[in-house]
Design a protein around this motif. Structure first.
Motif, PDB file in Angstrom:
ATOM      1  N   TYR A   1       2.187  17.986 -11.720  1.00 45.82           N
ATOM      2  CA  TYR A   1       1.596  17.394 -10.347  1.00 45.82           C
ATOM      3  C   TYR A   1       2.475  17.205  -9.411  1.00 45.82           C
ATOM      4  O   TYR A   1       2.141  17.610  -8.068  1.00 45.82           O
ATOM      5  N   ARG A   2       3.778  16.834  -9.613  1.00 47.74           N
ATOM      6  CA  ARG A   2       4.900  16.689  -8.608  1.00 47.74           C
ATOM      7  C   ARG A   2       5.609  17.753  -8.659  1.00 47.74           C
ATOM      8  O   ARG A   2       6.714  17.741  -7.838  1.00 47.74           O
TER       9      ARG A   2
ATOM     10  N   THR B   1       2.940  -0.989  -4.668  1.00 51.34           N
ATOM     11  CA  THR B   1       1.778  -0.428  -4.132  1.00 51.34           C
ATOM     12  C   THR B   1       1.717  -0.975  -2.645  1.00 51.34           C
ATOM     13  O   THR B   1       1.548  -0.408  -1.775  1.00 51.34           O
TER      14      THR B   1
ATOM     15  N   SER C   1       4.464  -0.095  -0.245  1.00 57.16           N
ATOM     16  CA  SER C   1       4.982   1.335  -0.310  1.00 57.16           C
ATOM     17  C   SER C   1       6.402   1.487  -0.874  1.00 57.16           C
ATOM     18  O   SER C   1       7.168   2.163  -0.222  1.00 57.16           O
TER      19      SER C   1
ATOM     20  N   GLN D   1       5.078   1.858  -8.614  1.00 51.11           N
ATOM     21  CA  GLN D   1       4.239   2.858  -8.041  1.00 51.11           C
ATOM     22  C   GLN D   1       4.078   4.144  -8.522  1.00 51.11           C
ATOM     23  O   GLN D   1       3.221   4.904  -8.543  1.00 51.11           O
TER      24      GLN D   1
ATOM     25  N   GLN E   1       0.630   5.941  -9.522  1.00 45.27           N
ATOM     26  CA  GLN E   1       0.085   7.053  -8.880  1.00 45.27           C
ATOM     27  C   GLN E   1      -0.050   8.274  -9.999  1.00 45.27           C
ATOM     28  O   GLN E   1      -0.932   8.960 -10.001  1.00 45.27           O
TER      29      GLN E   1
ATOM     30  N   ALA F   1      -3.366   7.648 -11.552  1.00 45.01           N
ATOM     31  CA  ALA F   1      -4.521   8.166 -10.683  1.00 45.01           C
ATOM     32  C   ALA F   1      -4.518   9.820 -10.728  1.00 45.01           C
ATOM     33  O   ALA F   1      -5.385  10.359 -10.899  1.00 45.01           O
ATOM     34  N   ALA F   2      -3.194  10.319 -10.959  1.00 47.99           N
ATOM     35  CA  ALA F   2      -3.392  11.880 -10.912  1.00 47.99           C
ATOM     36  C   ALA F   2      -3.471  12.310 -12.308  1.00 47.99           C
ATOM     37  O   ALA F   2      -3.523  13.773 -12.482  1.00 47.99           O
TER      38      ALA F   2
END
Lengths: 314, 302
Positions: A82-83, A258, A261, A267, A271, A274-275
């Motif tokens: 993903y990253r 979160t 940021s 965080q 994330q 979520a991904a």
């Protein structure tokens, strides 16, 4: 002493094994396709099987667990499709950022907690004591994410003194970095202030009631000299609470990071959830749990330094 | 004895001398100690108000919690017809908060109930059996301590998927280890007492002894400990829905409303902060009430 430390270290090993097993199991029940993002749209079932085999996903669960354990023991946390980065690299950066937030937050929490707790114990039953007990209860009860929003409302939206989010980079200089740090650190510190103050007060009050304090008084010691003796004896349970708080903060708060940021561990993991970026979730939780276990280990060892009775214990 | 108990009003200095020293039942003493502490009473009053308002309030307000008026977006607190203002979609804030209270209070308290039932079963069994089985059960529970509570809840909630039921389950899992630890410690304290021995001699089975002798006698410390978790549970539950892992929109829930109003903090900051105030008031009252209960039941370590 050395043997005792070795035994305590040995006790951490099964805990860590259990922890990794739990995480591994949790991840294998997580819904979603672990191959998502690795396969193109027109991939056939054959491509899929080949990829699964090359990633070792076709092997039984226990085998995969042991392989994975061997990999992370060598610092190989895998690759995040993903990253498009190595997970170890992602975690390293995020952990540093969390550290940058957690250490000041812990310092604020512990300092104010100890001071408030000591003030309450010294003025037992009086107004200060009652005020501290309400403040401490408030610190424990208040949702940190609400404090964060209140701080933003007051200091960013109204007064425009502090930035509402983000973490300043190298170019901003120290003042800019501190400005970005203040609100998230204060918001994270509230729980620690409450917990530390309560434990400090309870422990001091209990120690003041012990017989040796009367002996010290009878010997003619002054108030501040007695406080020194009492403080040393009251430290042990306070250390436990502080250790828990620091360990907790080092895990990175998903909510605080979160809202502000802040590119920390919390965080990153949120994330990743979520991904459905499994490798990152898995490795991130392992890092946090390990930090937690190690923190408890450090506290236990510190306890032995502070309290000689524990050194003799079996 | 009979004259004493008939005179026992429970209050010192009222009536004949015997009344002052009259035997009082345990529950009477507990009630008196509880009534003496003002913070506990205030907390109880706040919680009762919130619970009643959430239960019956929605029946009294004229607005629909999910339908807004586009021309009445983000009105300030104290607007005509909207005492607490309106949200970013023009929905009445008071209505949203009252409906939200239903879900928030349920998703906050249910995990503690679930965790207490399971934790009690695990802890009492481990404490009563002791030995290798007991130790194994408790060491397994200890593993879960290695995760920070909020993170564990987030991880479990994420792996189960969003929704109120899953959020309740996730938080319950977080609370099972500490409750079973308290239950185990309390059970070990009573497991060797004479009345357990007597029950065993009279031929009662293990299940029966645990159910009729152990459980009633470890109830107080566990009740107090569990009541102390409700505040935290409400904060975590709203936190999960703040992150989008709890109740599914458009169902109002305090944490979810707080998050959806984040964009409005530059326009109507105090309306945006309201849901957090409700979460805070609930959790603070729960903690104060739990403290008062601990003092009233006279429990030192739980």
């Amino acid at each position: 002493m050395g043997l005792l430390i070795a035994r305590r270290l040995g006790m951490a090993v099964p805990t860590l094994l259990g922890v990794t097993a739990i995480i591994f199991l949790l991840m294998s029940v997580l819904p979603g396709d672990p191959l998502a993002g690795l396969l193109s749209q027109e991939a056939t079932a054959e491509d899929r099987a080949r990829l699964e085999a090359s990633l070792g996903l076709d092997r039984p669960l226990p085998v995969r667990y042991v392989t994975w354990l061997g990999d992370i023991a060598q610092g190989d946390f895998g690759y995040s499709p993903y990253r498009r980065r190595d997970v170890a690299e992602l975690l390293g950066t995020a952990f540093q950022n969390t550290l940058r937030l957690a250490l000041p937050a812990a310092a604020i929490g512990v300092t104010f907690g100890l001071l408030l707790g000591a003030a309450a114990a010294a003025n037992r039953g009086r107004f200060i004591d009652r005020a501290v007990s309400i403040i401490a209860m408030g610190g424990i009860s208040v949702p940190s994410y609400w404090i964060a929003i209140l701080l933003i409302i007051v200091f960013s939206a109204n007064l425009r003194w502090l930035p509402a989010g983000g973490m300043s980079g190298q170019e901003g200089g120290l003042i800019d970095a501190v400005k970005h740090l203040i609100m998230p650190a204060v918001a994270s510190a509230f729980v620690s202030i409450g917990q530390t103050a309560r434990m400090m007060r309870a422990s001091l009050v209990e120690t003041y009631g012990q017989d040796f304090v009367d002996t010290l008084r009878a010997k003619g010691l002054q108030g501040h000299q007695i406080l020194l003796h009492v403080g040393k004896n009251a430290l042990s349970p306070v250390l436990t609470v502080i250790g828990l708080q620091v360990g907790f903060l080092l895990g990175g708060s998903v909510l605080i990071e979160t809202i502000f940021s802040w590119p920390g561990l919390g965080q990153l993991i949120f994330q990743a959830i979520a991904a459905r970026d499994f490798k990152v979730i898995q490795a991130g939780i392992v890092v946090i749990a390990t930090t937690f276990v190690l923190m408890n280990l450090v506290v236990d060892l510190l306890q032995m330094v502070v309290d000689p009775r524990l050194r003799k214990a079996t | 004895m009979t004259t004493l108990s008939t005179n026992a009003t429970g209050r010192i200095g009222s009536g004949p001398i015997e009344a002052a020293v009259a035997p009082r039942s345990y529950l009477q003493e507990v009630r008196e100690r509880f009534l003496r502490k003002k913070t506990g009473l205030a907390a109880l009053a706040v919680l009762t108000t919130l619970a009643l308002a959430s239960a019956f309030g929605p029946l009294l307000v004229p607005y629909d919690p999910n339908v807004g008026v586009a021309t009445q977006r983000l009105l300030p607190i104290g607007s005509a017809g909207h005492i607490l203002g309106t949200d970013e979609q023009g929905r009445d804030m008071l209505t949203r908060l009252l409906y939200g209270g239903r879900l928030s209070l349920v998703t906050g308290t249910a995990p503690v109930l679930v965790a207490t039932l399971i934790g009690l079963a695990i802890g009492a069994t481990a404490g009563y059996l002791g030995g290798l089985v007991g130790a194994l059960m408790m060491r397994t529970m200890d593993m879960l301590y290695a995760f920070p509570a909020v993170l564990l809840a987030i991880a479990v909630a994420a792996s189960l998927g969003p929704g109120s039921k899953n959020s309740i389950l996730a938080i319950a899992i977080v609370f099972i280890p500490p409750i079973s630890r308290v239950a185990e410690a309390a059970t070990r304290k009573v497991a060797f007492l004479e009345y357990i021995e007597a029950a065993r001699l009279s031929g009662a089975s293990t299940t029966r002894i645990v159910a009729t002798q152990v459980l009633p006698n470890i109830f107080n410390p566990i009740f107090v400990y569990a009541s102390g978790l409700v505040g935290l549970s409400i904060v975590i539950a709203s936190g999960l829905s703040f992150l989008g892992l709890g109740a599914r929109p458009p169902t109002p829930e305090w944490g979810f409303i707080l998050n959806s109003m984040r964009g409005a903090i530059y326009i109507q900051p105090w309306v945006a902060a309201l849901p957090g105030l409700f979460i805070f008031a609930t959790s603070m009252s729960c903690n104060l009430l739990s403290d008062a209960l601990r003092d009233a039941l006279d429990i030192k370590d739980a």
